[in-house]
Design a protein around this motif. Sequence first.
Motif, PDB file in Angstrom:
ATOM      1  N   UNK A   1       0.840  -1.199   0.000  1.00 31.51           N
ATOM      2  CA  UNK A   1       0.000   0.000   0.000  1.00 31.51           C
ATOM      3  C   UNK A   1       0.873   1.247   0.000  1.00 31.51           C
ATOM      4  N   UNK A   2       1.940   1.214   0.783  1.00 31.05           N
ATOM      5  CA  UNK A   2       2.827   2.365   0.900  1.00 31.05           C
ATOM      6  C   UNK A   2       3.457   2.722  -0.438  1.00 31.05           C
ATOM      7  N   UNK A   3       3.778   1.689  -1.219  1.00 26.36           N
ATOM      8  CA  UNK A   3       4.432   1.924  -2.501  1.00 26.36           C
ATOM      9  C   UNK A   3       3.430   2.114  -3.642  1.00 26.36           C
ATOM     10  N   UNK A   4       2.139   2.223  -3.289  1.00 30.47           N
ATOM     11  CA  UNK A   4       1.121   2.510  -4.286  1.00 30.47           C
ATOM     12  C   UNK A   4       0.611   1.289  -5.030  1.00 30.47           C
ATOM     13  N   UNK A   5       0.835   0.112  -4.460  1.00 24.86           N
ATOM     14  CA  UNK A   5       0.343  -1.127  -5.084  1.00 24.86           C
ATOM     15  C   UNK A   5      -0.987  -1.516  -4.459  1.00 24.86           C
ATOM     16  N   UNK A   6      -1.667  -2.415  -5.124  1.00 21.61           N
ATOM     17  CA  UNK A   6      -2.946  -2.902  -4.639  1.00 21.61           C
ATOM     18  C   UNK A   6      -2.738  -3.802  -3.417  1.00 21.61           C
ATOM     19  N   UNK A   7      -3.592  -3.637  -2.436  1.00 20.26           N
ATOM     20  CA  UNK A   7      -3.527  -4.469  -1.231  1.00 20.26           C
ATOM     21  C   UNK A   7      -4.033  -5.871  -1.561  1.00 20.26           C
ATOM     22  N   UNK A   8      -3.431  -6.887  -0.944  1.00 21.61           N
ATOM     23  CA  UNK A   8      -3.890  -8.266  -1.159  1.00 21.61           C
ATOM     24  C   UNK A   8      -4.072  -8.959   0.174  1.00 21.61           C
ATOM     25  N   UNK A   9      -4.761 -10.088   0.116  1.00 20.79           N
ATOM     26  CA  UNK A   9      -4.938 -10.899   1.316  1.00 20.79           C
ATOM     27  C   UNK A   9      -3.617 -11.580   1.664  1.00 20.79           C
ATOM     28  N   UNK A  10      -3.290 -11.673   2.948  1.00 17.25           N
ATOM     29  CA  UNK A  10      -2.065 -12.371   3.346  1.00 17.25           C
ATOM     30  C   UNK A  10      -2.119 -13.854   2.956  1.00 17.25           C
ATOM     31  N   UNK A  11      -0.951 -14.424   2.694  1.00 15.75           N
ATOM     32  CA  UNK A  11      -0.837 -15.841   2.379  1.00 15.75           C
ATOM     33  C   UNK A  11       0.085 -16.499   3.405  1.00 15.75           C
ATOM     34  N   UNK A  12       0.332 -17.767   3.221  1.00 13.18           N
ATOM     35  CA  UNK A  12       1.256 -18.503   4.086  1.00 13.18           C
ATOM     36  C   UNK A  12       2.676 -17.928   3.990  1.00 13.18           C
ATOM     37  N   UNK A  13       2.997 -17.309   2.844  1.00 13.08           N
ATOM     38  CA  UNK A  13       4.343 -16.752   2.641  1.00 13.08           C
ATOM     39  C   UNK A  13       4.491 -15.315   3.143  1.00 13.08           C
ATOM     40  N   UNK A  14       3.385 -14.656   3.482  1.00 13.33           N
ATOM     41  CA  UNK A  14       3.445 -13.265   3.938  1.00 13.33           C
ATOM     42  C   UNK A  14       4.329 -13.169   5.182  1.00 13.33           C
ATOM     43  N   UNK A  15       5.196 -12.178   5.181  1.00 12.83           N
ATOM     44  CA  UNK A  15       6.097 -11.971   6.310  1.00 12.83           C
ATOM     45  C   UNK A  15       6.059 -10.517   6.749  1.00 12.83           C
ATOM     46  N   UNK A  16       6.523 -10.289   7.979  1.00 18.94           N
ATOM     47  CA  UNK A  16       6.690  -8.936   8.511  1.00 18.94           C
ATOM     48  C   UNK A  16       8.178  -8.752   8.782  1.00 18.94           C
ATOM     49  N   UNK A  17       8.765  -7.783   8.091  1.00 19.57           N
ATOM     50  CA  UNK A  17      10.156  -7.448   8.342  1.00 19.57           C
ATOM     51  C   UNK A  17      10.179  -6.401   9.448  1.00 19.57           C
ATOM     52  N   UNK A  18      10.792  -6.745  10.565  1.00 17.03           N
ATOM     53  CA  UNK A  18      10.925  -5.776  11.653  1.00 17.03           C
ATOM     54  C   UNK A  18      12.160  -4.939  11.321  1.00 17.03           C
ATOM     55  N   UNK A  19      11.899  -3.669  11.027  1.00 24.52           N
ATOM     56  CA  UNK A  19      12.961  -2.806  10.505  1.00 24.52           C
ATOM     57  C   UNK A  19      13.164  -1.590  11.394  1.00 24.52           C
ATOM     58  N   UNK A  20      14.359  -1.048  11.292  1.00 23.86           N
ATOM     59  CA  UNK A  20      14.691   0.190  11.970  1.00 23.86           C
ATOM     60  C   UNK A  20      14.650   1.295  10.920  1.00 23.86           C
ATOM     61  N   UNK A  21      13.623   2.135  10.970  1.00 22.88           N
ATOM     62  CA  UNK A  21      13.464   3.224  10.005  1.00 22.88           C
ATOM     63  C   UNK A  21      13.643   4.533  10.757  1.00 22.88           C
ATOM     64  N   UNK A  22      14.782   5.163  10.532  1.00 17.27           N
ATOM     65  CA  UNK A  22      15.104   6.419  11.223  1.00 17.27           C
ATOM     66  C   UNK A  22      14.894   6.303  12.727  1.00 17.27           C
ATOM     67  N   UNK A  23      15.462   5.287  13.307  1.00 23.62           N
ATOM     68  CA  UNK A  23      15.449   5.035  14.761  1.00 23.62           C
ATOM     69  C   UNK A  23      14.072   4.670  15.322  1.00 23.62           C
ATOM     70  N   UNK A  24      13.140   4.313  14.468  1.00 23.69           N
ATOM     71  CA  UNK A  24      11.829   3.849  14.927  1.00 23.69           C
ATOM     72  C   UNK A  24      11.658   2.404  14.455  1.00 23.69           C
ATOM     73  N   UNK A  25      11.263   1.524  15.387  1.00 27.60           N
ATOM     74  CA  UNK A  25      11.020   0.139  15.001  1.00 27.60           C
ATOM     75  C   UNK A  25       9.632   0.021  14.390  1.00 27.60           C
ATOM     76  N   UNK A  26       9.582  -0.498  13.155  1.00 25.14           N
ATOM     77  CA  UNK A  26       8.317  -0.715  12.463  1.00 25.14           C
ATOM     78  C   UNK A  26       8.324  -2.102  11.836  1.00 25.14           C
ATOM     79  N   UNK A  27       7.135  -2.618  11.617  1.00 25.32           N
ATOM     80  CA  UNK A  27       6.994  -3.874  10.893  1.00 25.32           C
ATOM     81  C   UNK A  27       6.510  -3.578   9.489  1.00 25.32           C
ATOM     82  N   UNK A  28       7.162  -4.166   8.507  1.00 24.92           N
ATOM     83  CA  UNK A  28       6.801  -3.956   7.101  1.00 24.92           C
ATOM     84  C   UNK A  28       6.232  -5.250   6.544  1.00 24.92           C
ATOM     85  N   UNK A  29       4.954  -5.235   6.161  1.00 24.29           N
ATOM     86  CA  UNK A  29       4.335  -6.427   5.588  1.00 24.29           C
ATOM     87  C   UNK A  29       4.803  -6.573   4.142  1.00 24.29           C
TER      88      UNK A  29
END
Length: 155
Positions: free
Chosen positions: A62-90
Amino acid sequence: MVGTITKSIILKLNNQEYGANIEQIRSIERLEEIVSLPQTSDFIKGIINLRDNVTPIIDLRTRLGMEETEPTEQTRVLIANVRDVQVGLIVDEATDVIDISSEVVEDAPDLVKGVDYKYIKGVAKLVDRGMLLLLDLDYVLSMDEINEVQQVADE
């Protein structure tokens, strides 16, 4: 002269492979139940409690302007450090970690397959993978959005 080597995690969004600097990724998690939050940006899906840390979750598609989809078995959350804030990226998938030499990286063209170029750090031309778009996770969120995410995490 030998180029510098960067370790990158390979992730998939909309059947396209992207790379992100592994130094910003703390962990890769399975998608769990997300607590929705009212009155936040569309791409902020909510929060999770990850090892006693309230972590805002962002749908990278969604952030990159793509269509949202339903999560699958392969969907992951990358726990990232973005400018010193911890966020999860689906992401649709997180498939690999590879070394990328700076010698094979070029600047990104202004528009790359519908993704706003400000999110793209460069394009790696890889023999075995073809072209790989390298995401700049520091620009996935603006300072206002980081403040919004930070407020969400603090509540």
